[in-house]
Design a protein around this motif. Sequence first.
Motif, short mmCIF file in Angstrom:
data_model
loop_
_atom_site.label_atom_id
_atom_site.label_comp_id
_atom_site.label_asym_id
_atom_site.label_seq_id
_atom_site.Cartn_x
_atom_site.Cartn_y
_atom_site.Cartn_z
N LEU A 1 0.72 -1.18 -0.08
CA LEU A 1 -0.05 0.02 -0.03
C LEU A 1 0.91 1.20 0.03
CD1 LEU A 1 -3.08 -0.78 2.46
CD2 LEU A 1 -2.56 -1.05 -0.01
N VAL A 2 1.81 1.19 0.89
CA VAL A 2 2.61 2.61 0.89
C VAL A 2 3.52 2.77 -0.51
CG1 VAL A 2 2.59 2.65 3.50
CG2 VAL A 2 4.66 1.30 2.27
N GLY B 1 0.28 6.62 8.56
CA GLY B 1 -0.98 6.85 9.21
C GLY B 1 -2.10 6.40 8.48
N GLU B 2 -2.02 6.63 7.26
CA GLU B 2 -3.18 6.44 6.31
C GLU B 2 -3.35 4.71 5.93
OE1 GLU B 2 -3.54 10.32 3.37
OE2 GLU B 2 -2.39 8.36 2.66
N ALA B 3 -2.15 4.02 6.01
CA ALA B 3 -2.33 2.53 5.81
C ALA B 3 -2.45 1.94 7.20
CB ALA B 3 -0.74 2.02 5.60
N LEU B 4 -2.03 2.43 8.27
CA LEU B 4 -2.60 1.93 9.59
C LEU B 4 -3.87 2.13 9.97
CD1 LEU B 4 0.92 2.10 11.72
CD2 LEU B 4 0.08 0.16 10.23
N GLY B 5 -4.43 3.31 9.60
CA GLY B 5 -5.67 3.79 9.85
C GLY B 5 -6.97 2.99 9.03
N LEU B 6 -6.30 2.48 7.68
CA LEU B 6 -7.26 2.13 6.89
C LEU B 6 -8.33 0.94 7.45
CD1 LEU B 6 -8.02 2.07 3.76
CD2 LEU B 6 -6.69 -0.03 3.61
N ARG B 7 -9.55 1.26 7.26
CA ARG B 7 -10.98 0.19 7.54
C ARG B 7 -11.04 -0.55 6.67
NH1 ARG B 7 -15.13 4.91 9.71
NH2 ARG B 7 -14.80 4.86 7.55
N TRP B 8 -11.65 -1.73 7.06
CA TRP B 8 -12.13 -2.78 6.10
C TRP B 8 -13.24 -2.00 5.42
CZ3 TRP B 8 -9.38 -6.27 3.89
CH2 TRP B 8 -8.56 -7.08 4.79
N GLU B 9 -14.23 -1.16 6.08
CA GLU B 9 -15.34 -0.88 5.40
C GLU B 9 -15.02 0.31 4.53
OE1 GLU B 9 -17.30 2.59 7.90
OE2 GLU B 9 -16.38 1.41 9.33
N ASP B 10 -13.82 0.72 4.27
CA ASP B 10 -13.42 1.60 3.37
C ASP B 10 -12.67 0.72 2.01
OD1 ASP B 10 -14.40 3.76 4.81
OD2 ASP B 10 -12.58 3.70 5.86
N VAL B 11 -12.85 -0.54 2.07
CA VAL B 11 -11.89 -1.12 0.96
C VAL B 11 -13.11 -2.02 0.29
CG1 VAL B 11 -10.32 -3.11 0.40
CG2 VAL B 11 -9.64 -1.38 2.61
N ASP B 12 -12.84 -1.79 -1.13
CA ASP B 12 -13.97 -2.46 -1.81
C ASP B 12 -13.23 -3.28 -2.91
OD1 ASP B 12 -15.86 -3.51 -3.84
OD2 ASP B 12 -16.77 -1.54 -4.03
N LEU B 13 -12.92 -4.73 -2.54
CA LEU B 13 -12.16 -5.59 -3.10
C LEU B 13 -12.75 -5.94 -4.47
CD1 LEU B 13 -10.70 -7.82 -0.31
CD2 LEU B 13 -9.50 -6.27 -1.73
N THR B 14 -14.23 -5.77 -4.61
CA THR B 14 -14.90 -6.39 -5.83
C THR B 14 -14.48 -5.34 -6.99
OG1 THR B 14 -16.51 -7.45 -4.47
CG2 THR B 14 -17.21 -6.69 -6.86
N ASN B 15 -14.69 -3.73 -6.75
CA ASN B 15 -14.51 -2.78 -7.80
C ASN B 15 -13.02 -2.44 -7.49
OD1 ASN B 15 -17.30 -2.78 -8.54
ND2 ASN B 15 -17.94 -1.73 -6.48
N THR C 1 -11.29 4.05 0.12
CA THR C 1 -11.57 5.27 0.21
C THR C 1 -10.52 5.86 1.51
OG1 THR C 1 -13.80 5.33 -0.28
CG2 THR C 1 -13.26 7.14 1.37
N ILE C 2 -9.73 6.78 1.24
CA ILE C 2 -8.79 7.34 1.90
C ILE C 2 -9.23 8.33 2.95
CG2 ILE C 2 -6.32 8.14 2.54
CD1 ILE C 2 -6.45 5.32 1.24
N TRP D 1 -9.16 8.35 6.88
CA TRP D 1 -8.52 8.03 8.24
C TRP D 1 -7.24 7.82 8.42
CZ3 TRP D 1 -12.15 8.48 12.55
CH2 TRP D 1 -13.48 8.61 12.16
N GLN D 2 -6.65 8.26 9.50
CA GLN D 2 -5.36 7.90 9.87
C GLN D 2 -5.21 7.50 11.31
OE1 GLN D 2 -3.04 11.48 9.31
NE2 GLN D 2 -4.64 12.76 10.22
N LEU D 3 -4.00 6.85 11.47
CA LEU D 3 -3.89 6.56 12.81
C LEU D 3 -2.39 7.02 13.34
CD1 LEU D 3 -4.80 4.34 15.30
CD2 LEU D 3 -2.88 2.59 14.16
N GLN D 4 -2.41 7.67 14.48
CA GLN D 4 -1.31 8.53 14.87
C GLN D 4 -1.05 8.60 16.34
OE1 GLN D 4 -2.07 12.46 13.04
NE2 GLN D 4 -0.59 12.15 11.26
N ARG D 5 0.19 8.34 16.86
CA ARG D 5 0.32 8.67 18.29
C ARG D 5 0.69 10.28 18.68
NH1 ARG D 5 0.61 6.46 22.65
NH2 ARG D 5 0.26 4.23 22.02
N VAL D 6 -0.22 10.88 19.35
CA VAL D 6 -0.19 12.22 19.62
C VAL D 6 -0.07 12.55 20.98
CG1 VAL D 6 -1.04 14.51 18.95
CG2 VAL D 6 -1.24 12.76 17.20
N ALA D 7 0.90 13.30 21.54
CA ALA D 7 1.02 13.46 22.90
C ALA D 7 0.69 12.30 23.91
CB ALA D 7 -0.20 14.40 23.29
N GLY D 8 1.47 11.08 23.21
CA GLY D 8 1.36 9.96 24.04
C GLY D 8 0.16 9.02 24.05
#
Length: 252
Positions: free
Chosen positions: A75-76, A84-98, A102-103, A105-112
């Motif tokens: 993906l990267v 952050g986009e790769a680690l924050g990707l949700r299954w509901e935002d992935v359409d393997l058929t088509n 959709t990007i 969401w992101q996963l980030q560590r902020v202030a601990g």
Amino acid sequence: MSKPSEWTVRDAYMTLRAALSNAVREEVLSRNVAANVRMPMPRKRKVKPWSVEEARAFLESARTREDPMYPAYVLVLVLGLRLGEALGLRWEDVDLTNTEMTIGWQLQRVAGKLLHRQTKTDASDATLPFPEIVTVALRARQRAHDEARKAAGDSWQETGLVFTTASGRPIEPSNFRRSFAGACDKAKVRKVHVHATRKTCASLLVALDVHPRVAMQILRHSQISVTMNIYSEVSSEETRKALKRLGDRLES
């Protein structure tokens, strides 16, 4: 004793200047003597992106070793997703058929704290089509995800994320960086930071024979002429064939 870098000197200067400014506000000092000092901005070192061959060797090594993070590496590298986009990707935002995702969401560590939050970039809510190598990698990830959830049983923590630990929890960005660095060593390729992989994405799309219009969406170009400039660089036939074979074993 080693000589401090330009950035270390500048950081020390900025810290001192801020401290003196605070002292002026508190009326401990009458003026900030550091305010008149002009520090040159250190030149940022330009990171040389991987060549297509280096990226291919990296992905081939990760796939052959069955590295659990191989789909994230795809993906990267192939879609140019930020960490952050790769680690924050949700299954509901992935359409393997088509074959699109959709990007947003992101996963980030902020202030601990590890936060899963919406992106605040131009890529927010962008729908990206993806080539076959991504489809194959994500299907493999889906199987691994289902197996991990079954093995974890009651200890599984459902987050809806594509990439998780064995218990379903989010993956720490720092842990992913360490895995990526280790994968570089195992592949015997030049070590680069994860964020530098985005610069390799365009070259890989060319090598994978992705249609320019599709690549334009993935690269988020506003004009096709910009994309076509990249497509003027053609990779070797051997590299193209090797890249297309990457997902074969995962499909079986």
